[in-house]
Design a protein around this motif. Structure first.
Motif, PDB file in Angstrom:
ATOM      1  N   ALA A  45     -57.109  -4.307 -25.170  1.00 24.52           N
ATOM      2  CA  ALA A  45     -57.331  -3.133 -26.005  1.00 24.52           C
ATOM      3  C   ALA A  45     -56.450  -1.983 -25.532  1.00 24.52           C
ATOM      4  O   ALA A  45     -55.865  -2.022 -24.434  1.00 24.52           O
ATOM      5  CB  ALA A  45     -58.806  -2.724 -25.970  1.00 24.52           C
ATOM      6  N   THR A  46     -56.386  -0.948 -26.353  1.00 29.36           N
ATOM      7  CA  THR A  46     -55.676   0.284 -26.014  1.00 29.36           C
ATOM      8  C   THR A  46     -56.638   1.452 -26.189  1.00 29.36           C
ATOM      9  O   THR A  46     -57.320   1.548 -27.220  1.00 29.36           O
ATOM     10  CB  THR A  46     -54.456   0.480 -26.929  1.00 29.36           C
ATOM     11  N   THR A  47     -56.704   2.316 -25.207  1.00 28.36           N
ATOM     12  CA  THR A  47     -57.588   3.466 -25.309  1.00 28.36           C
ATOM     13  C   THR A  47     -57.009   4.494 -26.273  1.00 28.36           C
ATOM     14  O   THR A  47     -55.783   4.632 -26.397  1.00 28.36           O
ATOM     15  CB  THR A  47     -57.808   4.126 -23.942  1.00 28.36           C
ATOM     16  N   ILE A  48     -57.880   5.223 -26.933  1.00 24.73           N
ATOM     17  CA  ILE A  48     -57.445   6.286 -27.838  1.00 24.73           C
ATOM     18  C   ILE A  48     -57.624   7.649 -27.173  1.00 24.73           C
ATOM     19  O   ILE A  48     -56.763   8.507 -27.256  1.00 24.73           O
ATOM     20  CB  ILE A  48     -58.210   6.209 -29.166  1.00 24.73           C
ATOM     21  N   ASN A  49     -58.737   7.839 -26.525  1.00 25.14           N
ATOM     22  CA  ASN A  49     -58.940   9.052 -25.742  1.00 25.14           C
ATOM     23  C   ASN A  49     -59.308   8.642 -24.316  1.00 25.14           C
ATOM     24  O   ASN A  49     -59.428   7.450 -24.027  1.00 25.14           O
ATOM     25  CB  ASN A  49     -60.051   9.916 -26.358  1.00 25.14           C
ATOM     26  N   GLU A  50     -59.479   9.597 -23.430  1.00 24.98           N
ATOM     27  CA  GLU A  50     -59.865   9.245 -22.067  1.00 24.98           C
ATOM     28  C   GLU A  50     -61.242   8.584 -22.091  1.00 24.98           C
ATOM     29  O   GLU A  50     -62.180   9.087 -22.701  1.00 24.98           O
ATOM     30  CB  GLU A  50     -59.902  10.480 -21.167  1.00 24.98           C
ATOM     31  N   LEU A  51     -61.330   7.436 -21.403  1.00 30.32           N
ATOM     32  CA  LEU A  51     -62.577   6.682 -21.410  1.00 30.32           C
ATOM     33  C   LEU A  51     -63.207   6.657 -20.027  1.00 30.32           C
ATOM     34  O   LEU A  51     -62.678   6.042 -19.109  1.00 30.32           O
ATOM     35  CB  LEU A  51     -62.324   5.232 -21.867  1.00 30.32           C
ATOM     36  N   GLY A  52     -64.329   7.346 -19.903  1.00 24.92           N
ATOM     37  CA  GLY A  52     -65.122   7.218 -18.687  1.00 24.92           C
ATOM     38  C   GLY A  52     -66.168   6.133 -18.838  1.00 24.92           C
ATOM     39  O   GLY A  52     -66.687   5.597 -17.857  1.00 24.92           O
ATOM     40  N   ARG A  53     -66.457   5.802 -20.109  1.00 25.84           N
ATOM     41  CA  ARG A  53     -67.390   4.729 -20.418  1.00 25.84           C
ATOM     42  C   ARG A  53     -67.090   4.228 -21.831  1.00 25.84           C
ATOM     43  O   ARG A  53     -66.645   5.001 -22.685  1.00 25.84           O
ATOM     44  CB  ARG A  53     -68.839   5.214 -20.329  1.00 25.84           C
ATOM     45  N   PHE A  54     -67.311   2.954 -22.073  1.00 20.91           N
ATOM     46  CA  PHE A  54     -67.109   2.403 -23.413  1.00 20.91           C
ATOM     47  C   PHE A  54     -68.123   1.286 -23.629  1.00 20.91           C
ATOM     48  O   PHE A  54     -68.823   0.867 -22.702  1.00 20.91           O
ATOM     49  CB  PHE A  54     -65.673   1.896 -23.602  1.00 20.91           C
ATOM     50  N   ALA A  55     -68.214   0.810 -24.869  1.00 17.88           N
ATOM     51  CA  ALA A  55     -69.219  -0.198 -25.203  1.00 17.88           C
ATOM     52  C   ALA A  55     -68.617  -1.320 -26.033  1.00 17.88           C
ATOM     53  O   ALA A  55     -67.599  -1.146 -26.718  1.00 17.88           O
ATOM     54  CB  ALA A  55     -70.382   0.447 -25.955  1.00 17.88           C
ATOM     55  N   THR A 101     -62.516   3.685 -12.472  1.00 17.34           N
ATOM     56  CA  THR A 101     -61.903   5.002 -12.657  1.00 17.34           C
ATOM     57  C   THR A 101     -61.689   5.212 -14.147  1.00 17.34           C
ATOM     58  O   THR A 101     -61.427   4.261 -14.886  1.00 17.34           O
ATOM     59  CB  THR A 101     -60.541   5.101 -11.934  1.00 17.34           C
ATOM     60  N   PRO A 102     -61.803   6.453 -14.634  1.00 15.59           N
ATOM     61  CA  PRO A 102     -61.601   6.704 -16.064  1.00 15.59           C
ATOM     62  C   PRO A 102     -60.214   6.257 -16.513  1.00 15.59           C
ATOM     63  O   PRO A 102     -59.240   6.296 -15.737  1.00 15.59           O
ATOM     64  CB  PRO A 102     -61.765   8.226 -16.179  1.00 15.59           C
ATOM     65  N   LEU A 103     -60.126   5.826 -17.759  1.00 11.39           N
ATOM     66  CA  LEU A 103     -58.870   5.345 -18.322  1.00 11.39           C
ATOM     67  C   LEU A 103     -58.227   6.442 -19.155  1.00 11.39           C
ATOM     68  O   LEU A 103     -58.878   7.081 -19.984  1.00 11.39           O
ATOM     69  CB  LEU A 103     -59.120   4.106 -19.177  1.00 11.39           C
ATOM     70  N   ALA A 104     -56.939   6.661 -18.962  1.00  8.86           N
ATOM     71  CA  ALA A 104     -56.210   7.724 -19.656  1.00  8.86           C
ATOM     72  C   ALA A 104     -56.000   7.357 -21.121  1.00  8.86           C
ATOM     73  O   ALA A 104     -55.998   6.179 -21.493  1.00  8.86           O
ATOM     74  CB  ALA A 104     -54.865   7.964 -18.977  1.00  8.86           C
ATOM     75  N   PRO A 105     -55.803   8.341 -21.993  1.00 11.25           N
ATOM     76  CA  PRO A 105     -55.494   8.054 -23.399  1.00 11.25           C
ATOM     77  C   PRO A 105     -54.226   7.213 -23.517  1.00 11.25           C
ATOM     78  O   PRO A 105     -53.243   7.437 -22.802  1.00 11.25           O
ATOM     79  CB  PRO A 105     -55.287   9.444 -24.012  1.00 11.25           C
ATOM     80  N   GLY A 106     -54.242   6.226 -24.392  1.00 13.79           N
ATOM     81  CA  GLY A 106     -53.078   5.364 -24.607  1.00 13.79           C
ATOM     82  C   GLY A 106     -52.894   4.300 -23.544  1.00 13.79           C
ATOM     83  O   GLY A 106     -51.871   3.614 -23.524  1.00 13.79           O
ATOM     84  N   ALA A 107     -53.877   4.123 -22.676  1.00 13.71           N
ATOM     85  CA  ALA A 107     -53.744   3.145 -21.595  1.00 13.71           C
ATOM     86  C   ALA A 107     -54.086   1.741 -22.087  1.00 13.71           C
ATOM     87  O   ALA A 107     -54.923   1.555 -22.959  1.00 13.71           O
ATOM     88  CB  ALA A 107     -54.661   3.525 -20.438  1.00 13.71           C
ATOM     89  N   ALA A 108     -53.408   0.759 -21.516  1.00  9.54           N
ATOM     90  CA  ALA A 108     -53.760  -0.635 -21.775  1.00  9.54           C
ATOM     91  C   ALA A 108     -55.039  -0.970 -21.023  1.00  9.54           C
ATOM     92  O   ALA A 108     -55.262  -0.500 -19.907  1.00  9.54           O
ATOM     93  CB  ALA A 108     -52.621  -1.540 -21.330  1.00  9.54           C
ATOM     94  N   MET A 109     -55.860  -1.783 -21.642  1.00  5.37           N
ATOM     95  CA  MET A 109     -57.141  -2.127 -21.053  1.00  5.37           C
ATOM     96  C   MET A 109     -57.397  -3.618 -21.273  1.00  5.37           C
ATOM     97  O   MET A 109     -57.344  -4.100 -22.398  1.00  5.37           O
ATOM     98  CB  MET A 109     -58.250  -1.281 -21.690  1.00  5.37           C
TER      99      MET A 109
END
Length: 452
Positions: A60-70, A105-113
């Protein structure tokens, strides 16, 4: 609202952006903050005990900074291990069909996940407004009937129709059984008493269209060119295959002529050893029950309906569930077009027949926004088809089929809305279609019959 312009010039929200909100028809499904770009599923299934073990790798790719996701995942499945980009998360919780993950650690916007999840359990359907959907145990095997929110019954996912991505699905099961999944079979390996079937689904696919069918089946090839067409079924039903599905190849020819190229590499009909109430569509294949494989053509309209979904629903997938008429109305009208093409009653005769029936039913449904409780109401299917017949009557047959081919081509493998279709239709009409859309899609009262 963050988004991008589609061909109609309207601003379409980007899936996963926090400003999108969640589809009100399914407020508990779908997740924000990221976009899935690929699923890799390695599954092992024990038929005798209905035991599923799986490892899902979700890119996936983050859209905004992610400290948590579901992610969406049934509570019937136990999560055994999670990593995010190779690291264990700081914590996670799994309840109410939501797997919430807090990365180390939180994921930055636009980061690969890359999320890797190992899980197991006895999968069971998810209960909801529309009954039970998802993984279903058969007498000897299993099937997946996900629409609209059953995918989470067998794998962790972002379970929303606009969340489309390529898949690799690997299924290991006992060797006497045949496993079907979406895409093209790229590898089959037998070791001892088990066989692993690996399928690659290259074209983007919505989660509800993902499927695995397992049973004591064998494969019959009905056509090799121009589109390979197969049937997978129990040997005891082979004697009826030629009677009930003998026109499948001709249907493919007719729909390619009417709608444009078939959107996937091949098409398979799976026929289970159990009876099924209704057939089921999945991307690249459809599933019918033993009761649909008869010594006559009584189920021919449903065979046409499921094939048509490969164009309308699977390649072109609704962006939100309120626009379900874009799937079911088109597939229902394809039934009438097939009848006309094959020498049966014309589309106009069938349209008139169903218009008469609808006149005698309650006039309390808005086809363009039927509400979650009624989105699978048969009136959505039939009045949706009548909407297309009304359009054909107004703009003429030649323009109508030009529009349908343009629709299929312009949004191939994408997500669509009613606004997309009405905007495109305006380009193929010399007169305004606003009154037609208002009467047929947004007024409760059934309009008069649309004679050509």
């Amino acid at each position: 609202m963050s988004g991008k312009s589609d061909r109609s010039g309207t601003l379409r929200p980007l899936l996963g952006d926090p400003t999108d909100g969640i589809d009100p028809y399914l407020p508990d499904n779908g997740n924000l903050g990221y976009r899935v770009t690929r699923y890799d599923l390695d599954l092992e299934y024990k038929v005798d005990s209905n035991r599923l073990s799986g490892e899902a790798v979700i890119t996936a790719t983050t859209i905004n900074e992610l400290g948590r996701f579901a992610l969406d995942l049934s509570d019937a499945l136990r999560v055994e291990k999670i990593t995010v980009n190779g690291k264990r998360p700081s914590r996670h919780s799994h309840r109410n069909r939501k797997l919430s993950i807090t990365p180390a650690t939180p994921l930055a916007p636009g980061a690969a996940m890359t999320i890797a999840i190992r899980y197991s359990g006895q999968p069971r359907p998810i209960r909801g407004t529309w009954g039970e959907v998802g993984w279903e145990e058969l007498t000897e095997g299993a099937l997946c009937a996900n629409q609209p929110n059953g995918a989470a019954s067998w794998f962790p996912c972002d379970d929303h129709p606009s969340s489309k991505a390529p898949y690799r699905i690997s299924v290991t099961t006992d060797s006497p059984y045949y496993a079907v999944a979406n895409g093209v079979l790229t590898r089959k390996r037998t070791r001892a008493s088990q066989t692993t079937w690996t399928y690659d689904q290259v074209e983007p696919m919505a989660t509800y269209l993902a499927g695995v069918q397992i049973g004591a089946y064998s494969k019959v090839t009905l056509a090799k060119r121009p589109v390979p067409v197969h049937a997978v079924l129990p040997d005891r039903l082979r004697h009826n295959l030629a009677s009930s599905f003998d026109r499948q190849v001709q249907m493919m020819e007719a729909f390619r002529e009417m709608f444009g190229p078939y959107p996937f590499p091949e098409y398979t009909v799976v026929i289970t050893d159990d009876d099924l109430e209704i057939p089921l569509e999945a991307q690249g294949f459809s599933t019918f029950g033993a009761n649909h494989c008869t010594a006559d053509h009584r189920w021919e309209r449903l065979i046409a309906h499921e094939l048509a979904h490969q164009w309308f629903g699977n390649s072109l997938t609704l962006f939100r569930w309120q626009d379900i008429w874009l799937h079911e109305g088109f597939a229902c009208y394809a039934e009438w077009l097939w009848s006309e093409w094959s020498g049966g009653p014309s589309a106009e005769e069938l349209a008139l027949r169903y218009h008469e029936r609808l006149r005698n039913l309650s006039q309390d449904l808005v086809i363009g926004d039927p509400g979650p409780e009624k989105m699978f109401d048969d009136r959505v299917y039939k009045r949706g088809a009548l909407t297309l017949h009304a359009l054909r009557a107004q703009i003429g047959g030649d323009k109508f089929f030009e529009l349908i081919k343009d629709w299929v081509s312009s949004y191939r493998y994408g997500t669509v809305t009613t606004g997309d279709f009405t905007s495109l239709a305006a380009r193929h009409s010399h007169t305004s279609l606003d009154q037609l859309w208002q009467q047929w899609l947004f007024d409760e009262r059934l309009p008069g019959f649309p004679y050509a």
